[in-house]
Design an enzyme around this catalytic site. Sequence first.
Site, short mmCIF file in Angstrom:
data_model
loop_
_atom_site.label_atom_id
_atom_site.label_comp_id
_atom_site.label_asym_id
_atom_site.label_seq_id
_atom_site.Cartn_x
_atom_site.Cartn_y
_atom_site.Cartn_z
N MET A 78 0.85 -1.20 0.00
CA MET A 78 0.00 0.00 0.00
C MET A 78 0.88 1.24 0.00
SD MET A 78 -2.72 -1.19 2.93
CE MET A 78 -1.43 -1.87 3.99
N GLY A 96 1.50 4.00 4.86
CA GLY A 96 2.13 3.39 3.69
C GLY A 96 2.80 2.11 4.16
N SER A 97 2.36 0.98 3.70
CA SER A 97 2.77 -0.26 4.34
C SER A 97 2.45 -1.47 3.48
CB SER A 97 2.08 -0.35 5.70
OG SER A 97 0.74 0.08 5.58
N ARG A 98 2.26 -2.62 4.13
CA ARG A 98 2.06 -3.86 3.38
C ARG A 98 1.33 -4.88 4.25
NH1 ARG A 98 7.53 -6.89 1.79
NH2 ARG A 98 6.91 -8.99 2.38
#
Length: 232
Positions: free
Chosen positions: A102, A189-191
Amino acid sequence: MSIADTIRKTFVPIHREGYPFIAAFAAATLVLALLSYTLFWIGLILTAWCAYFFRDPQRVTPVDDRLVISPADGVVSAVGPAVPPRELGLGGSEMTRISVFMDVFSCHVNRAPVRGRVIRVEHRPGKFLNADLDKASTENERNGVVIDSPNGTVAAVQIAGLVARRIVCWTEAGGNVGVGERFGLIRFGSRVDVFLPPNAAPRVAVGQTAVAGETVIAEFGGDVAAPLVTVS
C-alpha cells in the site's frame, strides 16, 4: 442516478481513526493561513489528502469459502513460498505468501482474507524499512492475525513501512471474523502479507492491483498457480 446516490459515490466515509489527524491538519492550515496565502493552500491540500487517506469505502465481498480475498488495497508485490514469522506459531516450513503493498494514496483499512475463528494475534516491534522490500516481512514492526478457516490456517500480517509508524488491530484472539470484515489499519504506507496452506492456489500475479474485500487473491482446491510475474 439519484442525487443521494451521487453524494454517496462522491463522498466516501472517513474512518474514525482519521478524525484526530484530519483535525490536526485542519488546525495547522488555519495557522498557516495567518502567515501566508501560499502556505494556506499547501495546508489545505495536505488536509484533503489526509481525509482521502483515511477513507473507508463500502466493499462487496464474494461469499464463497473456497476464495481468499485481498486484505488490502494496493499492488501485489510478491507471490511465492516463504516461512511465516515465528511468533505466529505456524512452524518453520514454507507457506504460500501473497503480499499487497500500500502506498500513501491507497485505502489503508485492512480486511480479513477469509472467515473463521481468530486463534492468535501477535504484535512484534521492529524496523521501519521500505515495506516493498522482501526482508520487511521479518525485520519490520508487524502485527499478525492467525485465522482458523474452513479450509485451514490462514495468517494476515500487517507490516509497518518506511513512513507508516502505527499499526492498529481491532480483532482479538478467541473471536470470529467474517471474510471482508475490517480488522485493522496501518498509517501511512505499508504492506499486508497473507500466508496460506498448501491447498490454496494463488489467483493473482506480481504487479496486479488488488482491492481490499473484493479481489480474489487465491482459491482453495485450485490446481493452477498464478504466474509470479505480470504477463505483458
